[in-house]
Design an enzyme around this catalytic site. Structure first.
Site, mmCIF file in Angstrom:
data_model
loop_
_atom_site.group_PDB
_atom_site.id
_atom_site.type_symbol
_atom_site.label_atom_id
_atom_site.label_comp_id
_atom_site.label_asym_id
_atom_site.label_seq_id
_atom_site.Cartn_x
_atom_site.Cartn_y
_atom_site.Cartn_z
ATOM 1 N NE ARG A 32 -9.019 5.935 -4.242
ATOM 2 C CZ ARG A 32 -8.772 7.199 -3.889
ATOM 3 N NH1 ARG A 32 -8.835 8.166 -4.788
ATOM 4 N NH2 ARG A 32 -8.475 7.492 -2.634
ATOM 5 C CE LYS A 57 -12.440 4.953 -0.650
ATOM 6 N NZ LYS A 57 -11.400 4.081 -0.062
ATOM 7 C CG HIS A 128 -5.440 -0.846 -3.873
ATOM 8 N ND1 HIS A 128 -6.130 0.333 -4.064
ATOM 9 C CD2 HIS A 128 -5.054 -0.850 -2.580
ATOM 10 C CE1 HIS A 128 -6.161 1.009 -2.928
ATOM 11 N NE2 HIS A 128 -5.508 0.319 -2.017
ATOM 12 N NE ARG A 131 -4.995 4.761 -4.377
ATOM 13 C CZ ARG A 131 -5.175 6.072 -4.372
ATOM 14 N NH1 ARG A 131 -4.883 6.788 -5.438
ATOM 15 N NH2 ARG A 131 -5.656 6.690 -3.304
ATOM 16 C CG HIS A 154 -5.388 9.202 1.050
ATOM 17 N ND1 HIS A 154 -4.131 8.707 1.251
ATOM 18 C CD2 HIS A 154 -6.045 8.247 0.355
ATOM 19 C CE1 HIS A 154 -4.030 7.510 0.707
ATOM 20 N NE2 HIS A 154 -5.176 7.216 0.152
ATOM 21 C CE1 TYR A 163 -1.962 3.771 -1.583
ATOM 22 C CE2 TYR A 163 -4.116 3.475 -0.602
ATOM 23 C CZ TYR A 163 -3.296 3.467 -1.710
ATOM 24 O OH TYR A 163 -3.807 3.163 -2.924
#
Length: 189
Positions: A32, A57, A128, A131, A154, A163
């Site tokens: 990210r 994250k 993004h 990614r 994740h 995704y």
């Protein structure tokens, strides 16, 4: 998701080794934007071709493999561009001006990406999307969804499924392969 030609044009339009290394971290490693900017020198493990993501994250940490191409570009950046008198252990720093040697900001990275996007003639591109492109290409190359989940950081496999935007050709190929296997089994019965 970026088409391979657009991704290569974008990378070619980046002006410094630093900028290419940041883009490669997202495009080849799936990091990210905040993870790229949060990298510390001690997080890079070139001998293992891995990067420690300490500020993922949701507070999740992970170690992810990244292409040798990324480490080569980081090495060129470190040798030729990164100021020797930086007061930070952050990998990516400002190269010119009054903030020289200080950590690069999210706005600074966005400005770099937008400038290269325009020079490359790519209509729309974000960090993004780089990614997304990484994970889509890895899946198309046959990487297991669970492995992509770990690479992406994740917590849920559902996040990984949502995704991915798989190319139609890949999906059609996967279907044909599976359908042929099913057909071969029913012929044997």
């Amino acid at each position: 998701m970026l088409e391979p030609a657009d991704a290569e044009a974008f990378l070619a339009a980046l002006r410094t080794h630093r900028d290419r290394a940041m883009a490669q971290a997202m495009l080849l490693g799936g990091l990210r934007r905040c993870e790229v900017l949060g990298l510390r020198l001690s997080d890079l493990r070139p001998g293992e071709r891995r990067v420690f993501v300490g500020e993922g994250k949701g507070g999740r940490q992970r170690i992810v493999p990244v292409s040798a191409r990324f480490f080569s570009t980081v090495g060129a950046y470190y040798d030729a561009e990164r100021p020797r008198t930086c007061g930070t252990d952050r990998v990516f720093v400002v190269l010119k001006g009054p903030r020289r040697g200080q950590p690069l900001s999210a706005a600074g990275l966005d400005e770099i990406v937008d400038g290269a996007r325009r020079r490359a003639g790519v209509e729309h591109l974000t960090c993004h999307q780089l990614r997304h492109t990484c994970f889509t290409r890895l899946r198309e190359a046959g990487m297991a969804l669970e492995a992509i989940q770990a690479q992406a950081g994740h917590a849920s496999i559902e996040s990984t499924r949502i995704y991915l935007h798989l190319a139609n050709d890949w999906l059609a190929g996967e279907y044909l392969r599976a359908a042929e296997a099913i057909e071969a089994q029913s012929v044997q019965l």
